[in-house]
Design an enzyme around this catalytic site. Structure first.
Site, PDB file in Angstrom:
ATOM      1  N   SER A 108      24.609   0.343 -25.114  1.00 25.07           N
ATOM      2  CA  SER A 108      24.131   0.607 -26.465  1.00 25.07           C
ATOM      3  C   SER A 108      24.786  -0.374 -27.433  1.00 25.07           C
ATOM      4  CB  SER A 108      24.522   2.032 -26.839  1.00 25.07           C
ATOM      5  OG  SER A 108      24.518   2.179 -28.226  1.00 25.07           O
ATOM      6  N   SER A 109      24.115  -0.612 -28.570  1.00 25.20           N
ATOM      7  CA  SER A 109      24.645  -1.588 -29.522  1.00 25.20           C
ATOM      8  C   SER A 109      25.935  -1.114 -30.190  1.00 25.20           C
ATOM      9  CB  SER A 109      23.587  -1.913 -30.587  1.00 25.20           C
ATOM     10  OG  SER A 109      23.217  -0.750 -31.283  1.00 25.20           O
ATOM     11  N   CYS A 110      26.317   0.165 -29.999  1.00 28.11           N
ATOM     12  CA  CYS A 110      27.559   0.636 -30.623  1.00 28.11           C
ATOM     13  C   CYS A 110      28.801   0.157 -29.874  1.00 28.11           C
ATOM     14  CB  CYS A 110      27.576   2.153 -30.747  1.00 28.11           C
ATOM     15  SG  CYS A 110      27.654   2.963 -29.158  1.00 28.11           S
ATOM     16  N   TYR A 137      31.980   7.144 -26.834  1.00 30.48           N
ATOM     17  CA  TYR A 137      30.774   6.692 -26.123  1.00 30.48           C
ATOM     18  C   TYR A 137      30.833   5.185 -25.900  1.00 30.48           C
ATOM     19  CZ  TYR A 137      25.714   6.021 -25.383  1.00 30.48           C
ATOM     20  OH  TYR A 137      24.479   5.693 -24.875  1.00 30.48           O
ATOM     21  N   LYS A 141      30.746   2.980 -22.405  1.00 31.20           N
ATOM     22  CA  LYS A 141      29.706   1.976 -22.149  1.00 31.20           C
ATOM     23  C   LYS A 141      30.308   0.586 -21.897  1.00 31.20           C
ATOM     24  CE  LYS A 141      26.001   4.423 -22.140  1.00 31.20           C
ATOM     25  NZ  LYS A 141      25.211   4.499 -20.893  1.00 31.20           N
ATOM     26  N   HIS A 180      19.426  11.651 -32.887  1.00 32.13           N
ATOM     27  CA  HIS A 180      19.565  10.430 -33.687  1.00 32.13           C
ATOM     28  C   HIS A 180      18.722  10.562 -34.961  1.00 32.13           C
ATOM     29  CE1 HIS A 180      20.791   8.779 -29.715  1.00 32.13           C
ATOM     30  NE2 HIS A 180      21.665   8.164 -30.475  1.00 32.13           N
TER      31      HIS A 180
HETATM   32  O1  GFB Z   1      20.957   7.666 -35.435  1.00 30.91           O
HETATM   33  P1  GFB Z   1      22.300   8.107 -35.848  1.00 30.91           P
HETATM   34  O2  GFB Z   1      22.652   9.529 -35.607  1.00 30.91           O
HETATM   35  O3  GFB Z   1      23.413   7.266 -35.123  1.00 30.91           O
HETATM   36  O4  GFB Z   1      22.495   7.847 -37.415  1.00 30.91           O
HETATM   37  P2  GFB Z   1      24.186   5.858 -35.301  1.00 30.91           P
HETATM   38  C1  GFB Z   1      22.123   6.654 -38.024  1.00 30.91           C
HETATM   39  C2  GFB Z   1      22.296   6.755 -39.527  1.00 30.91           C
HETATM   40  O5  GFB Z   1      21.311   7.669 -40.041  1.00 30.91           O
HETATM   41  C3  GFB Z   1      23.648   7.289 -39.997  1.00 30.91           C
HETATM   42  C4  GFB Z   1      21.935   8.582 -40.930  1.00 30.91           C
HETATM   43  O6  GFB Z   1      24.036   6.564 -41.139  1.00 30.91           O
HETATM   44  C5  GFB Z   1      23.338   8.729 -40.369  1.00 30.91           C
HETATM   45  O7  GFB Z   1      24.227   9.271 -41.326  1.00 30.91           O
HETATM   46  N1  GFB Z   1      21.149   9.815 -41.005  1.00 30.91           N
HETATM   47  C6  GFB Z   1      20.487  10.260 -42.100  1.00 30.91           C
HETATM   48  C7  GFB Z   1      20.983  10.735 -40.029  1.00 30.91           C
HETATM   49  N2  GFB Z   1      19.924  11.449 -41.879  1.00 30.91           N
HETATM   50  C8  GFB Z   1      20.213  11.766 -40.600  1.00 30.91           C
HETATM   51  C9  GFB Z   1      19.891  12.887 -39.783  1.00 30.91           C
HETATM   52  O8  GFB Z   1      19.233  13.854 -40.204  1.00 30.91           O
HETATM   53  N3  GFB Z   1      20.338  12.863 -38.494  1.00 30.91           N
HETATM   54  C10 GFB Z   1      21.059  11.823 -37.997  1.00 30.91           C
HETATM   55  N4  GFB Z   1      21.448  11.852 -36.714  1.00 30.91           N
HETATM   56  N5  GFB Z   1      21.408  10.754 -38.763  1.00 30.91           N
HETATM   57  C11 GFB Z   1      24.619   6.364 -32.813  1.00 30.91           C
HETATM   58  C12 GFB Z   1      25.891   6.447 -32.015  1.00 30.91           C
HETATM   59  O9  GFB Z   1      25.054   5.888 -34.017  1.00 30.91           O
HETATM   60  O10 GFB Z   1      23.670   5.467 -32.325  1.00 30.91           O
HETATM   61  C13 GFB Z   1      25.689   6.366 -30.578  1.00 30.91           C
HETATM   62  O11 GFB Z   1      26.583   7.590 -32.433  1.00 30.91           O
HETATM   63  C14 GFB Z   1      24.634   5.361 -30.153  1.00 30.91           C
HETATM   64  O12 GFB Z   1      26.898   6.060 -29.968  1.00 30.91           O
HETATM   65  C15 GFB Z   1      23.404   5.457 -30.975  1.00 30.91           C
HETATM   66  O13 GFB Z   1      25.137   4.050 -30.211  1.00 30.91           O
HETATM   67  C16 GFB Z   1      22.374   4.408 -30.654  1.00 30.91           C
HETATM   68  O14 GFB Z   1      23.260   4.705 -35.295  1.00 30.91           O
HETATM   69  O15 GFB Z   1      25.121   5.930 -36.461  1.00 30.91           O
END
Ligand code: GFB
Length: 312
Positions: A108-110, A137, A141, A180
């Site tokens: 993953s890109s993280c 995570y 990875k 996500h």
């Molecule tokens: O997709 P996401 O949960 O993961 O969140 P990451 C991306 C951005 O969307 C963050 C915002 O800035 C969140 O605060 N966001 C806004 C929300 N509203 C929401 C919501 O209702 N739900 C969620 N989930 N986010 C993950 C990593 O990071 O990405 C993993 O934790 C992995 O390790 C994955 O790499 C691809 O992009 O921040």
């Protein structure tokens, strides 16, 4: 890989694995195997070894992982590091011992540093500290991709790795606590429309930038790499385009035709502010994404309505 090769897709029911199975079938591969969690516990080394010994897969797509959005990663770091290390250690070692022809590990890109230079080249790995919300995570990875590299270097195993950007598509997790951002916002806007709610809450400031790739494109890239790439270095998979969370929210709002307000909950974490992959390496090998973001989101909305995924 020929069309009758025995191919094991680990995680074949998830967002990523199910897309890989669809892509392989579309391309005419006929001998694809998968096991549900109930049939095979990938964190159990003995079970995994028994499976490889009996089934003798020739090719392996390692798409099984404990995954989740920012909240799940932040809340369950012990589970994320432990389960992912177990799954990948068991599969990679079994693939080595039972002489798998080729294995593709998905990361993953993280994995890249929080303050990474953008766009992120493959070589920027381990050049700085990780983002704290998904450190567990990311470390698992990174260990997986390094393990593939070292088995290749020491034993000449044909094990390769790819690092996809943020993915979305059918079979995603729509649970608001663990998902996500993409499935979460689709769910929130759709529910708000159906229930005539006055506003939708978006986590964080809306300022972070993210790159989104439809999982069918990702699967196509994975098959492409399995067919065409043998290098030791991992390969980024993405579009090379980014969008702010705020702009994404308004795009989804428009697609769903929701008329209410969008509010940002600044008490929730933003995570990393930017993680745009450089995808020149993959493009240089001859692969490019096809599904544009707006069209991809429309496809997902159609899919959830057709299959009554949110069952409201
Ligand atoms: O997709 P996401 O949960 O993961 O969140 P990451 C991306 C951005 O969307 C963050 C915002 O800035 C969140 O605060 N966001 C806004 C929300 N509203 C929401 C919501 O209702 N739900 C969620 N989930 N986010 C993950 C990593 O990071 O990405 C993993 O934790 C992995 O390790 C994955 O790499 C691809 O992009 O921040």
């Amino acid at each position: 890989m020929n069309k009758a090769s025995k191919i094991y897709v680990a995680g074949h029911r998830g967002l990523v694995g199910s897309a890989i199975v669809r892509n392989l079938k579309d391309k005419g591969y006929t001998n694809i195997i998968g096991k549900t969690h109930k049939e095979l516990d990938l964190t159990n080394q003995l079970e995994v070894r028994k499976f490889f010994k009996e089934e003798k897969p020739e090719y392996v797509f390692l798409a099984a992982a404990r995954v989740g959005g920012i909240n799940a990663n932040n809340t369950y770091p012990a589970d994320f590091i432990y389960e992912n290390l177990e799954i990948q250690n068991n599969i990679i070692k079994a693939a080595h011992d039972f002489k798998v022809e080729k294995l593709l590990f998905l990361g993953s890109s993280c994995i890249y540093p929080k303050e990474c230079k953008q766009p992120i080249k493959e070589e920027y790995l381990l050049s700085g500290y990780l983002e704290s919300t998904n450190e567990a995570y990311a470390i698992a990875k990174i260990a997986g991709l390094k393990m593939c590299q070292f088995f290749k270097r020491q034993y000449k195993d044909n094990f390769i790795s790819c690092m996809p950007t943020n993915l979305y598509g059918p079979n995603d997790n729509f649970n608001l606590q663990t998902s996500h951002v993409m499935p979460a916002l689709i769910r929130k806007f759709y529910e708000a429309k159906v229930k005539k709610l006055p506003f939708v809450e978006v986590w964080g400031t809306g300022k972070p930038l993210r790159e989104f790739l439809h999982v069918d494109d990702m699967a196509d890239a994975c098959t492409f790499l399995m067919e065409n790439y043998e290098g030791e270095e991992h390969v980024n998979i993405g579009t090379g385009k980014e969008i702010s969370i705020s702009a994404l929210a308004y795009m989804i709002k428009d697609i769903i035709s929701y008329e209410g307000e969008v509010r940002f909950d600044k008490g929730k974490p933003d995570g990393t502010m930017r993680k745009l992959l450089e995808v020149k390496k993959l493009e240089g090998l001859g692969w490019k994404y096809k599904i544009e973001l707006e069209q991809g989101i429309k496809n997902v909305v159609e899919y959830i309505l057709k299959n009554n995924i949110l069952s409201l």
